[in-house]
Structure formats: C-alpha cells, structure tokens
Design a protein around this motif. Sequence first.
Motif, mmCIF file in Angstrom:
data_model
loop_
_atom_site.group_PDB
_atom_site.id
_atom_site.type_symbol
_atom_site.label_atom_id
_atom_site.label_comp_id
_atom_site.label_asym_id
_atom_site.label_seq_id
_atom_site.Cartn_x
_atom_site.Cartn_y
_atom_site.Cartn_z
ATOM 1 N N LEU A 29 59.377 41.707 86.766
ATOM 2 C CA LEU A 29 60.580 42.501 88.401
ATOM 3 C C LEU A 29 59.275 43.778 89.303
ATOM 4 C CD1 LEU A 29 62.992 42.060 90.076
ATOM 5 C CD2 LEU A 29 63.541 43.650 87.847
ATOM 6 N N ALA A 30 58.497 43.909 88.676
ATOM 7 C CA ALA A 30 57.677 45.570 88.738
ATOM 8 C C ALA A 30 56.737 44.684 89.939
ATOM 9 C CB ALA A 30 56.745 46.216 88.413
ATOM 10 N N GLU A 31 56.685 42.903 89.717
ATOM 11 C CA GLU A 31 55.470 43.349 90.522
ATOM 12 C C GLU A 31 56.491 42.252 91.650
ATOM 13 O OE1 GLU A 31 52.065 41.501 86.940
ATOM 14 O OE2 GLU A 31 53.430 40.559 87.067
ATOM 15 N N ASP A 32 57.148 41.749 91.514
ATOM 16 C CA ASP A 32 57.635 41.054 92.566
ATOM 17 C C ASP A 32 58.573 41.799 92.718
ATOM 18 O OD1 ASP A 32 57.562 38.211 90.840
ATOM 19 O OD2 ASP A 32 59.583 38.209 90.362
ATOM 20 N N LEU A 33 58.769 43.164 92.801
ATOM 21 C CA LEU A 33 59.065 43.334 94.012
ATOM 22 C C LEU A 33 58.434 44.275 94.998
ATOM 23 C CD1 LEU A 33 61.906 45.256 92.113
ATOM 24 C CD2 LEU A 33 62.524 43.896 92.983
ATOM 25 N N ALA A 34 57.467 44.590 94.403
ATOM 26 C CA ALA A 34 56.027 45.405 94.778
ATOM 27 C C ALA A 34 55.813 44.178 96.247
ATOM 28 C CB ALA A 34 55.124 45.752 93.730
ATOM 29 N N THR A 35 55.578 43.014 95.722
ATOM 30 C CA THR A 35 55.059 41.936 96.470
ATOM 31 C C THR A 35 56.135 42.347 97.277
ATOM 32 O OG1 THR A 35 53.874 40.466 94.479
ATOM 33 C CG2 THR A 35 54.577 39.888 96.636
ATOM 34 N N VAL A 36 57.061 42.016 97.848
ATOM 35 C CA VAL A 36 57.937 41.078 98.527
ATOM 36 C C VAL A 36 58.214 42.541 99.450
ATOM 37 C CG1 VAL A 36 60.328 41.142 98.818
ATOM 38 C CG2 VAL A 36 59.488 39.512 96.914
ATOM 39 N N ASP A 37 58.278 43.822 99.012
ATOM 40 C CA ASP A 37 57.903 45.306 99.295
ATOM 41 C C ASP A 37 57.304 45.387 100.697
ATOM 42 O OD1 ASP A 37 59.523 47.650 100.422
ATOM 43 O OD2 ASP A 37 58.112 48.571 99.593
ATOM 44 N N LEU A 38 56.364 44.770 100.413
ATOM 45 C CA LEU A 38 54.533 44.607 100.935
ATOM 46 C C LEU A 38 54.965 43.739 101.975
ATOM 47 C CD1 LEU A 38 52.261 45.447 98.462
ATOM 48 C CD2 LEU A 38 52.457 47.159 100.410
ATOM 49 N N LEU A 39 55.718 42.305 101.505
ATOM 50 C CA LEU A 39 55.724 41.127 102.805
ATOM 51 C C LEU A 39 56.679 41.844 103.689
ATOM 52 C CD1 LEU A 39 55.943 38.422 99.884
ATOM 53 C CD2 LEU A 39 53.864 39.172 101.840
ATOM 54 N N SER A 40 57.586 42.058 103.465
ATOM 55 C CA SER A 40 58.723 43.070 104.002
ATOM 56 C C SER A 40 58.634 44.292 104.747
ATOM 57 C CB SER A 40 59.407 43.623 103.812
ATOM 58 O OG SER A 40 59.646 44.462 102.942
ATOM 59 N N GLY A 41 57.208 44.906 104.912
ATOM 60 C CA GLY A 41 56.583 45.945 105.794
ATOM 61 C C GLY A 41 57.656 47.167 105.120
ATOM 62 N N GLY A 42 57.964 47.438 103.643
ATOM 63 C CA GLY A 42 58.878 47.918 103.080
ATOM 64 C C GLY A 42 60.293 48.595 103.541
ATOM 65 N N ARG A 43 60.562 47.500 103.698
ATOM 66 C CA ARG A 43 62.432 47.507 103.862
ATOM 67 C C ARG A 43 62.730 47.166 102.240
ATOM 68 N NH1 ARG A 43 63.031 43.326 107.528
ATOM 69 N NH2 ARG A 43 60.861 42.575 107.497
ATOM 70 N N LEU A 44 62.282 46.363 101.330
ATOM 71 C CA LEU A 44 62.686 46.686 100.170
ATOM 72 C C LEU A 44 63.639 47.748 99.859
ATOM 73 C CD1 LEU A 44 63.258 44.167 98.869
ATOM 74 C CD2 LEU A 44 61.927 44.513 97.229
ATOM 75 N N ASN A 45 64.842 47.699 99.261
ATOM 76 C CA ASN A 45 65.881 48.200 98.412
ATOM 77 C C ASN A 45 66.245 47.625 97.661
ATOM 78 O OD1 ASN A 45 66.741 51.053 100.538
ATOM 79 N ND2 ASN A 45 66.241 49.264 101.996
ATOM 80 N N PRO A 46 65.482 48.128 96.112
ATOM 81 C CA PRO A 46 66.098 47.163 95.017
ATOM 82 C C PRO A 46 67.154 47.913 93.741
ATOM 83 C CG PRO A 46 63.716 47.446 94.571
ATOM 84 C CD PRO A 46 64.486 48.374 95.616
ATOM 85 N N GLY A 47 68.280 47.076 94.168
ATOM 86 C CA GLY A 47 70.036 47.714 93.555
ATOM 87 C C GLY A 47 69.398 47.511 92.118
ATOM 88 N N VAL A 48 69.567 48.091 90.829
ATOM 89 C CA VAL A 48 69.678 47.381 89.740
ATOM 90 C C VAL A 48 70.788 48.380 88.683
ATOM 91 C CG1 VAL A 48 66.784 46.797 89.706
ATOM 92 C CG2 VAL A 48 68.247 49.497 88.711
ATOM 93 N N SER A 49 71.425 47.083 87.751
ATOM 94 C CA SER A 49 72.111 48.374 86.837
ATOM 95 C C SER A 49 71.582 47.513 85.506
ATOM 96 C CB SER A 49 73.892 47.349 86.981
ATOM 97 O OG SER A 49 73.772 45.774 86.635
ATOM 98 N N VAL A 50 73.089 47.316 83.861
ATOM 99 C CA VAL A 50 71.694 47.543 82.674
ATOM 100 C C VAL A 50 73.582 47.208 82.348
ATOM 101 C CG1 VAL A 50 69.844 49.642 82.752
ATOM 102 C CG2 VAL A 50 72.345 50.364 82.154
ATOM 103 N N GLY A 51 73.274 47.109 81.103
ATOM 104 C CA GLY A 51 73.929 45.955 79.579
ATOM 105 C C GLY A 51 73.731 44.347 79.496
ATOM 106 N N PRO A 52 74.512 44.732 78.358
ATOM 107 C CA PRO A 52 73.776 43.577 78.227
ATOM 108 C C PRO A 52 74.521 42.131 79.360
ATOM 109 C CG PRO A 52 75.537 44.225 76.573
ATOM 110 C CD PRO A 52 75.445 44.844 77.616
ATOM 111 N N PRO A 53 73.548 40.689 79.410
ATOM 112 C CA PRO A 53 74.498 40.284 80.570
ATOM 113 C C PRO A 53 75.475 39.248 80.304
ATOM 114 C CG PRO A 53 72.194 39.722 79.058
ATOM 115 C CD PRO A 53 72.321 40.289 78.223
ATOM 116 N N MET A 54 75.771 38.642 81.188
ATOM 117 C CA MET A 54 77.790 38.442 81.194
ATOM 118 C C MET A 54 77.779 37.445 80.404
ATOM 119 S SD MET A 54 80.066 37.056 84.404
ATOM 120 C CE MET A 54 80.057 38.746 85.142
ATOM 121 N N ARG A 55 78.535 37.427 79.447
ATOM 122 C CA ARG A 55 78.440 36.252 78.603
ATOM 123 C C ARG A 55 77.266 36.026 77.645
ATOM 124 N NH1 ARG A 55 82.882 33.412 79.826
ATOM 125 N NH2 ARG A 55 83.055 32.007 78.201
ATOM 126 N N TYR A 56 76.767 36.757 77.293
ATOM 127 C CA TYR A 56 75.465 37.286 76.440
ATOM 128 C C TYR A 56 75.681 36.231 75.097
ATOM 129 C CZ TYR A 56 71.701 38.647 74.230
ATOM 130 O OH TYR A 56 70.338 38.652 73.312
#
Length: 343
Positions: free
Chosen positions: A88-115
Amino acid sequence: MARTLRRLGFLTIGLFDPADPRAGHEATLRLVELGERLGFDSAWVRHRHLQHGISSPVAVLAAASQRTSHIDLGTAVIPLGWENPLRLAEDLATVDLLSGGRLNPGVSVGPPMRYDEVRGALYPDTGDAEDFGHERVRRLLSFVRGEPVTDFSGTEGFEAFSDRVQPQSPGLADRMWYGAGSLRSARWAGEHRMNLLTSSVVKAGEAEGEPDFAEIQRAQIRTFRAHHPEGERARVSQGLVVVPTDSATPAQRARYEAYARERTPRTATPQGPARLMFAPDLVGSSAEIAERLAAHAAFREVDEVAFALPFTFEPDDYVQILTDIATRLAPALGWRPARRAAE
C-alpha cells in the motif's frame, strides 16, 4: 469560541450498478471534477469491499489526479485489515507523485468486515496470525516515512536495490490521516503524529444515560490534540452528512427529508455491542444547517470538513447538493474558496 471554516471537502461512496460498473466510476470522477470547479479544497472517497461501491480508492484517485489540477484527493478510509502495508505504501507514494502531492490517505484498523466469511479468501494460511490493530498503521507510517524495510541496498548484477519503499514522496507522511471513533484511537493518532478524521459515527464507550454525539466527538478531538506534538494546530476534519435544499426541487426536497427521517431512529441511543452513536443527517436550507452546525460542540473545534454525501441519491442530486454547499452553506460558515478552476 468556534473556528472559522478554512478548508471545505466532500465525501462520496462511489456507488455503481454491477451490470455497468464503469458508469458509476465515471460518475464519481465527474463529481470530483465538479468539486474542483466549485472551489472545494478536497474530495474524498469511501472504501467498500465485496459491495457495489469503490473497492480500490487509490486507483480511482490515480485517475482523478489526471483529470484535476489542484483539489486534494483523500481516502476516508482504507481499512488496513484488507491491505499489505508495504504494498500500500508503494501505491500511495506513486499516486501522490502523479497528483503533484495532493493525496491525503485516510486509514483505519480492525478485522475486515464479515471476517469469518472472507478470511478463507483473504488470508487462507495466516488468518489466525494476522494483527489487525494499530501496529498495522505503524508499519504503514514507517514505510511512507522512509524507514528501512530491509538490511540490503546496492547493486546486484545489473539491478539496483533500495532499502526503502520506492518511490518515496516527500510530504506524504504529513498528509496521513487516521479515522478514529473512540478516545483510545484518537489518542493513538495524536501520539503518532497523524491527522484526525472524524465522521458521523462515534463509540459511546462507557457513557451512561443518554450520551450526546457532539460531546463525545468533541472529547475525542480534544484528546487527539492533547497528545499530538502540534497541539491545537493539529489537523482535524469532520465528516457529517449535510444536505442543503436551497436550490432543490420540491421532489428532491421531499426525497432528502424522507431519507433523513428513515435514518433518524438510529441516532437516539447507542447501537449494538460496540455502542455506536450516529449523528443526525442535517437537511434544510443552508441558513438552517449553518445555525445547527454553529451550535454543534464538535464542529466548533474544527476548521476543516469533508461533508458526506448520502449513499443512494442520483447524480443530479449530488450536483445540486455540492453546488449549494459551495455557494451557500460554506460561505455562511466563513469559508472562502482559495481558487476555482475555469468553467
């Protein structure tokens, strides 16, 4: 004393018809483009797996980055239980560079829904060993911040290798957000120098009697800032559902009011074993909504919002709602657009 609204955003789930998923994704991209034209500071997408909503927000925002020029692009939120933090870190950095530094990744934790139903497909060999707690976020943060992931770097044959995730995108680490719904998670986000996303759902915890949503959320915001190195300057964005009706047709207004009325009973008391509290949807004229927000204990603590669009409305409804937010509601809250793209 309430803060003046400084940054205006909106949030969409990006629903689509499974018989024609491209059309729904295109509609989401057009909504982001509209947001930029209206002067919104940010556009956020929700995350849904095995449902008819955006399952790959990073990919959608990669596309949005090429169709916009300055609006910030966020995820609210990526549930990390479904993700490998390094990839995920690779994907986020790639898109951030493509966007010119506009990406704001929000994340959360916990087991996947209906795990229990999905673990065989998601983690067939490691389901019992996976850690779905804050350590998963800490790993992601370390990768985004450029901490080593291996003890090897250098050249092997004709190939060069780095000991850090590549690419690295300067500034991305400062734009990482945590979606918190409890005092514990708000404190953790502050201690780890993240930004805080609050929404229309909080955990009531051990509160007795009739807990108040706004007071619970305010306590979480204050706890976050009390434990963040930047204190009162630490960024917090609020994501309530607001539906201004200023330019709505009578049919739209009736549909919006029925939608809110159907969802209101769940706001009266904590719901389920997790004691979740839901905020009422705010439907009415911009003047009426502004008055209610001015009295909202948690809204008075923030100067950034990502107002959530209702899930099930039509594209024309979203155009009307976003237009009224940008041209009527937000100015009533003190916001002024930093810039607007050419029509």
